[in-house]
Design an enzyme around this catalytic site. Structure first.
Site, PDB file in Angstrom:
ATOM      1  CB  SER A  95      -2.377   1.138  -2.682  1.00 53.30           C
ATOM      2  OG  SER A  95      -1.299   2.035  -2.516  1.00 53.30           O
ATOM      3  NE  ARG A 100     -10.282   3.049  -8.127  1.00 57.10           N
ATOM      4  CZ  ARG A 100      -9.121   3.424  -8.679  1.00 57.10           C
ATOM      5  NH1 ARG A 100      -8.543   4.529  -8.252  1.00 57.10           N
ATOM      6  NH2 ARG A 100      -8.549   2.691  -9.594  1.00 57.10           N
ATOM      7  CG  HIS A 145      -6.501   3.839  -3.484  1.00 60.34           C
ATOM      8  ND1 HIS A 145      -6.406   4.903  -4.344  1.00 60.34           N
ATOM      9  CD2 HIS A 145      -5.279   3.242  -3.475  1.00 60.34           C
ATOM     10  CE1 HIS A 145      -5.188   4.957  -4.854  1.00 60.34           C
ATOM     11  NE2 HIS A 145      -4.488   3.950  -4.346  1.00 60.34           N
TER      12      HIS A 145
END
Length: 208
Positions: free
Chosen positions: A17, A40, A43
């Protein structure tokens, strides 16, 4: 499964990812700490628009890390934000999370003053000195109220993560946040959400 191959190893899924995320972010556009927060957020959302709309004040990341190292309380506007924050990372620094949305005093104050519970929750939250970091992911009225409390010198948070989502007041509340002299992390425009607020908190906790 019709010949399809799925990666089932959690660590490999995460590695892949972030590999994909890295390939979509222009090199050199972000510092290492800002990049970690951005990755983050992406994600958690699979949305690369945040490359253009994430805004981090120059001292926000260090302010958040330093606050967490002191064992502060993080105030959230929803239980969803609180649920998404990594408890192991919180416990490492002696931090905790509070959400006042269902507090009986908050419910009563909101009803008596004809305001949202999110606004009443911020009014109550700033009364406690350990509440030094605010993570708002859902309610624009919560961010608006917190901004007003700061402007009226009734609050002085060490960091405000203001990423409320919505069509009414979300964009405007974030613009008001950016005008304060308080360290902040925000998302420009209508996008945002509890998932993003939690992802930003976690990114800072991991860096701490």
């Amino acid at each position: 499964m019709n010949g399809m191959h799925f990666i089932c190893d959690p660590l490999e899924i995460e590695r892949k990812s972030f590999e994909i995320i890295d390939s979509h972010i222009p090199a050199g556009k972000f510092g290492s700490k800002e990049l970690w927060v951005l990755k983050r957020v992406i994600h958690a959302t699979a949305d690369f628009d945040y490359v253009e709309t994430l805004r981090i004040s120059h001292d926000a990341i260090d302010a958040g890390i330093n606050a967490f190292k002191k064992g502060v309380t993080i105030v959230t506007d929803t239980k969803m934000v609180a649920a998404g924050i990594n408890k192991k990372a919180l416990n490492k620094w002696g931090c905790n999370v509070k959400c006042y949305i269902d507090d009986p005093d908050v419910v009563s104050y909101a009803k008596n003053n004809c305001i949202t519970r999110s606004m009443a929750a911020m009014i109550k939250a700033v009364e406690e000195p350990d509440n030094r970091v605010f993570a708002i992911g859902n309610a624009p009225t919560a961010l608006y109220q917190l901004v007003e409390l700061v402007k009226n010198r009734k609050a002085r948070p060490e960091l405000i993560i203001g990423v409320p989502v919505g069509f009414v007041g979300a964009t405007e509340s974030k613009e008001l946040l950016k005008a304060l002299d308080i360290p902040y992390i925000t998302i420009e425009g209508r996008k945002g959400g509890s998932t993003i607020a939690a992802a930003i908190v976690n990114a800072l906790l991991y860096m701490a």
